[in-house]
Design an enzyme around this catalytic site. Structure first.
Site, PDB file in Angstrom:
ATOM      1  N   THR A 180       0.873  -1.178   0.000  1.00  0.00           N
ATOM      2  CA  THR A 180       0.000   0.000   0.000  1.00  0.00           C
ATOM      3  C   THR A 180       0.909   1.226   0.000  1.00  0.00           C
ATOM      4  O   THR A 180       2.052   1.150   0.465  1.00  0.00           O
ATOM      5  CB  THR A 180      -0.910   0.042   1.245  1.00  0.00           C
ATOM      6  OG1 THR A 180      -0.062   0.094   2.398  1.00  0.00           O
ATOM      7  CG2 THR A 180      -1.789  -1.182   1.332  1.00  0.00           C
ATOM      8  N   GLU A 326      -5.371  -3.339  -1.761  1.00  0.00           N
ATOM      9  CA  GLU A 326      -5.895  -4.568  -1.151  1.00  0.00           C
ATOM     10  C   GLU A 326      -6.985  -5.233  -1.999  1.00  0.00           C
ATOM     11  O   GLU A 326      -7.364  -6.371  -1.752  1.00  0.00           O
ATOM     12  CB  GLU A 326      -6.524  -4.227   0.220  1.00  0.00           C
ATOM     13  CG  GLU A 326      -5.549  -3.793   1.293  1.00  0.00           C
ATOM     14  CD  GLU A 326      -5.270  -2.279   1.264  1.00  0.00           C
ATOM     15  OE1 GLU A 326      -5.359  -1.666   0.185  1.00  0.00           O
ATOM     16  OE2 GLU A 326      -4.947  -1.735   2.326  1.00  0.00           O
ATOM     17  N   LYS A 431     -14.595  15.860  12.467  1.00  0.00           N
ATOM     18  CA  LYS A 431     -15.704  15.729  13.397  1.00  0.00           C
ATOM     19  C   LYS A 431     -15.902  17.077  14.084  1.00  0.00           C
ATOM     20  O   LYS A 431     -15.107  17.491  14.912  1.00  0.00           O
ATOM     21  CB  LYS A 431     -15.423  14.632  14.415  1.00  0.00           C
ATOM     22  CG  LYS A 431     -16.672  13.980  14.896  1.00  0.00           C
ATOM     23  CD  LYS A 431     -16.463  12.530  15.268  1.00  0.00           C
ATOM     24  CE  LYS A 431     -17.812  11.841  15.360  1.00  0.00           C
ATOM     25  NZ  LYS A 431     -17.780  10.601  16.065  1.00  0.00           N
ATOM     26  N   TRP A 436     -20.182  14.757  11.392  1.00  0.00           N
ATOM     27  CA  TRP A 436     -19.158  14.652  10.371  1.00  0.00           C
ATOM     28  C   TRP A 436     -19.337  15.672   9.244  1.00  0.00           C
ATOM     29  O   TRP A 436     -20.440  15.874   8.744  1.00  0.00           O
ATOM     30  CB  TRP A 436     -19.186  13.258   9.721  1.00  0.00           C
ATOM     31  CG  TRP A 436     -18.551  12.223  10.582  1.00  0.00           C
ATOM     32  CD1 TRP A 436     -17.777  12.445  11.688  1.00  0.00           C
ATOM     33  CD2 TRP A 436     -18.644  10.811  10.427  1.00  0.00           C
ATOM     34  NE1 TRP A 436     -17.370  11.245  12.219  1.00  0.00           N
ATOM     35  CE2 TRP A 436     -17.885  10.230  11.467  1.00  0.00           C
ATOM     36  CE3 TRP A 436     -19.269   9.971   9.509  1.00  0.00           C
ATOM     37  CZ2 TRP A 436     -17.743   8.845  11.612  1.00  0.00           C
ATOM     38  CZ3 TRP A 436     -19.122   8.605   9.661  1.00  0.00           C
ATOM     39  CH2 TRP A 436     -18.377   8.054  10.701  1.00  0.00           C
TER      40      TRP A 436
HETATM   41  P1  ADP Z   1      -3.213   4.114   0.212  1.00  0.00           P
HETATM   42  O1  ADP Z   1      -4.240   3.400   1.058  1.00  0.00           O
HETATM   43  O2  ADP Z   1      -1.878   4.085   0.820  1.00  0.00           O
HETATM   44  O3  ADP Z   1      -3.650   5.484  -0.255  1.00  0.00           O
HETATM   45  P2  ADP Z   1      -4.134   2.881  -2.210  1.00  0.00           P
HETATM   46  O4  ADP Z   1      -3.572   3.456  -3.422  1.00  0.00           O
HETATM   47  O5  ADP Z   1      -4.383   1.444  -2.139  1.00  0.00           O
HETATM   48  O6  ADP Z   1      -3.114   3.252  -1.094  1.00  0.00           O
HETATM   49  O7  ADP Z   1      -5.435   3.712  -1.902  1.00  0.00           O
HETATM   50  C1  ADP Z   1      -6.712   3.215  -1.675  1.00  0.00           C
HETATM   51  C2  ADP Z   1      -7.572   4.320  -1.160  1.00  0.00           C
HETATM   52  O8  ADP Z   1      -7.699   5.365  -2.145  1.00  0.00           O
HETATM   53  C3  ADP Z   1      -8.991   3.941  -0.854  1.00  0.00           C
HETATM   54  O9  ADP Z   1      -9.094   3.321   0.406  1.00  0.00           O
HETATM   55  C4  ADP Z   1      -9.693   5.287  -0.897  1.00  0.00           C
HETATM   56  O10 ADP Z   1      -9.533   6.002   0.310  1.00  0.00           O
HETATM   57  C5  ADP Z   1      -8.952   6.021  -1.985  1.00  0.00           C
HETATM   58  N1  ADP Z   1      -9.712   5.950  -3.250  1.00  0.00           N
HETATM   59  C6  ADP Z   1      -9.519   5.140  -4.293  1.00  0.00           C
HETATM   60  N2  ADP Z   1     -10.397   5.386  -5.284  1.00  0.00           N
HETATM   61  C7  ADP Z   1     -11.188   6.396  -4.856  1.00  0.00           C
HETATM   62  C8  ADP Z   1     -12.305   7.110  -5.416  1.00  0.00           C
HETATM   63  N3  ADP Z   1     -12.774   6.858  -6.625  1.00  0.00           N
HETATM   64  N4  ADP Z   1     -12.867   8.067  -4.648  1.00  0.00           N
HETATM   65  C9  ADP Z   1     -12.405   8.355  -3.416  1.00  0.00           C
HETATM   66  N5  ADP Z   1     -11.367   7.725  -2.840  1.00  0.00           N
HETATM   67  C10 ADP Z   1     -10.758   6.756  -3.554  1.00  0.00           C
END
Ligand code: ADP
Length: 536
Positions: A180, A326, A431, A436
């Site tokens: 990640t 993931e 918050k 929220w």
């Molecule tokens: P990291 O968790 O380190 O940022 P990732 O690249 O795996 O690594 O990111 C996944 C996260 O990116 C998701 O859990 C979400 O928060 C965000 N994300 C992915 N796609 C979208 C989307 N279309 N809209 C909003 N958030 C998104």
């Protein structure tokens, strides 16, 4: 039915067999491009597998890549898993310490690296514990790479046979791993199986997802080290679509040149990239990017204004998708349903989308109880399915899997038709007085203001309300806007108590290695007094 394993080998053999005439093209800079067929790609994969075996790579050994999106990276995408080893894509944008932490934890043995990033790899090498060899692709000075055996790919591969006897592989064995990006904590390893990669690619090709076919030319701009370029390479190979790779030429101007000359039909990149492309198009009109029929966009929320501009001005459909490292990563896709009003269609498109068949999503409350899909109840998003990880490498953060679902750390709601709307990441929620405020929604509205180039909203401590939003804004070159004007712009779009009273203007919003707003850093800078804040 025959019990036939779903493997990367099957994708390789299909791509290089019946789709052998399809091509992969890589940008070489200055409007130069090089192309080879999938048949030649298969031969290169055979050569690389022989070379890796000669260097001692065995089943399950991790082979790292430190590369841009290019033909050679694609060769590794095929050869490494098909020979039974594990492809570990390393993020070249992390710090040397982070890269070393990741490569050491994964116990990488060999790294294949582009010569153009040798300078970034050099400070990592002294920190590595298990890597014995670096294979360098392309020309360039590599004298800084010391302490390991350094081999030139050209010389190494040209001496190898093109045919490799690909072994039989258990579909549940590891094909690849990816960490990640560490936006909210330490990077954690995710291991993809052959089966999960195959099923993910297959689903990506379906019409309700990205609808990739042999009529397409696919352009993965999202790095191949960021959640496997969203699975686009394997999907394109499976579908017999041509591939176009940007290598390191990812500025707006280079991408526009690439799109005009190579005419891709499907592309994938985070919103920041499309924002750059949009501003380049505005500054130098007259370009034609209409070959693109579908732009997959995600990684962070996609602003409505960006989608509308691409649709209305350039005839290009930006389709939002949501996923995580993931989740392989594609999990939900925001394709609108037919037979609804245009306004409802845009609501569907600006959501994070509906789950692809195979994955299930739900939102749960603080005690883990499922909430209704009524588009009102807000909770943490959980997900499960055949291409969703069931654990992190070495069992890290095991509590995230307690319920048999993966707790995503994303907060949102689901409507009765299955469209997921994310309001925040759990670690970024604001918050205020016990309620929220959605930073994502505020950002989405702010970016629609003509003077605003970028806007990030974070929660900062407030004596009365515990937390209040701080808007961190970048204005377009030469544009002017006062905080009061921006606040007024938001006034009819969100409820009154959401309106930020704290505003700061900066030259650039801090970003993570994969181009997301780095909210941890923004909050830390605010706490250090680094921002000049206007209080309304
Ligand atoms: P990291 O968790 O380190 O940022 P990732 O690249 O795996 O690594 O990111 C996944 C996260 O990116 C998701 O859990 C979400 O928060 C965000 N994300 C992915 N796609 C979208 C989307 N279309 N809209 C909003 N958030 C998104």
């Amino acid at each position: 039915m025959q019990n036939w394993p779903l493997t990367i080998t099957a994708i390789l053999q299909h791509a290089c067999g019946v789709n052998g005439d399809r091509t992969v093209t890589t940008a070489d800079g200055d409007s130069r491009y090089r192309t080879i067929s999938y048949r030649e790609l298969g031969a290169q994969a055979g050569r690389l597998a022989h070379a890796l075996r000669g260097l001692g790579a065995e089943r399950d050994d991790r082979v790292g890549t430190f590369m841009w999106n290019n033909t050679e990276h694609l060769v590794a995408y095929l050869a490494v898993p098909a020979m039974g080893a594990v492809l570990h894509t390393l993020n070249i944008r992390l710090s040397p310490e982070q890269i070393a932490y990741i490569a050491n934890e994964a116990e990488d043995r060999i790294i294949i690296a582009d010569a153009s990033v040798a300078g970034l790899l050099a400070p990592v090498l002294p920190l590595l514990q298990t890597v014995h060899t670096v294979i360098v692709v392309g020309d360039g000075d590599v004298s800084a790479l010391t302490g390991v055996t350094v081999l030139r790919a050209d010389e190494l591969l040209s001496a190898q046979p093109t045919e490799y006897e690909w072994p039989e592989i258990d579909e549940n064995s590891a094909a690849a791993m990816c960490y990640t990006s560490g936006t909210t904590g330490n990077p954690k390893g995710v291991v993809y199986s052959h089966r999960s990669s195959y099923l993910h690619a297959l689903s990506t090709c379906t019409a309700n997802a990205l609808d990739v076919s042999c009529g397409d030319t696919v352009l993965p701009i999202v790095p191949m080290f960021h959640a496997n370029a969203w699975g686009l390479p394997y999907a394109a190979l499976m579908a017999g679509a041509n591939l176009v790779m940007p290598d390191r030429f990812m500025d707006g101007t280079s991408l526009i040149d690439l799109i005009e000359s190579q005419r891709p039909t499907v592309a994938g990149a985070v919103p920041t990239i499309w924002n750059d492309v949009m501003h380049c198009l505005e500054k130098s009109p007259g370009h034609d990017i209409s070959s693109l029929r579908l732009v997959a966009c995600g990684g962070s929320a996609v602003p409505l204004s960006l989608m509308r501009t691409f649709q209305e001005r350039y005839g290009v459909c930006i389709q939002q998708a949501w996923g995580m490292t993931e989740t392989s990563p594609l999990a939900t896709v925001a394709k609108p349903l037919p037979g609804v009003t245009e306004e409802r269609q845009w609501q569907m498109r600006v959501s994070q989308g509906r789950p692809m068949c195979g994955v299930e999503v739900r939102v749960v409350d603080d005690e883990g109880h499922p909430l209704p899909n009524d588009d009102v109840a807000v909770g943490e998003l959980e997900i499960r399915g055949p291409w969703i990880t069931g654990a992190y490498y070495l069992g890290r953060d095991a509590e995230k899997f307690d319920s048999g679902w993966l707790r995503t750390g994303d907060v949102g709601r689901i409507d009765p038709q299955g469209y997921v709307t994310l309001t925040d990441r759990a670690k970024d929620v604001i918050k205020s007085g016990g309620e929220w405020i959605s930073s994502v929604e505020l950002e989405n509205h702010l970016i629609a203001h003509p003077a605003v180039l970028e806007a990030a909203v974070v929660g900062v401590p407030d004596e009365r309300w515990q937390e209040r939003p701080l808007a961190v804004v970048v204005l377009h070159d030469g544009a002017l806007a006062e905080p009061a004007e921006l606040r007024e712009f938001l006034a009819d779009k969100v409820v009154r108590w959401w309106l930020p009273e704290r505003w700061t203007f900066v030259a650039q919003v801090p970003r993570t290695s994969v181009g997301k707003y780095d909210k941890k850093t923004i909050r830390a800078r605010h706490a250090d007094g680094a921002y000049e804040v206007v209080f309304l």
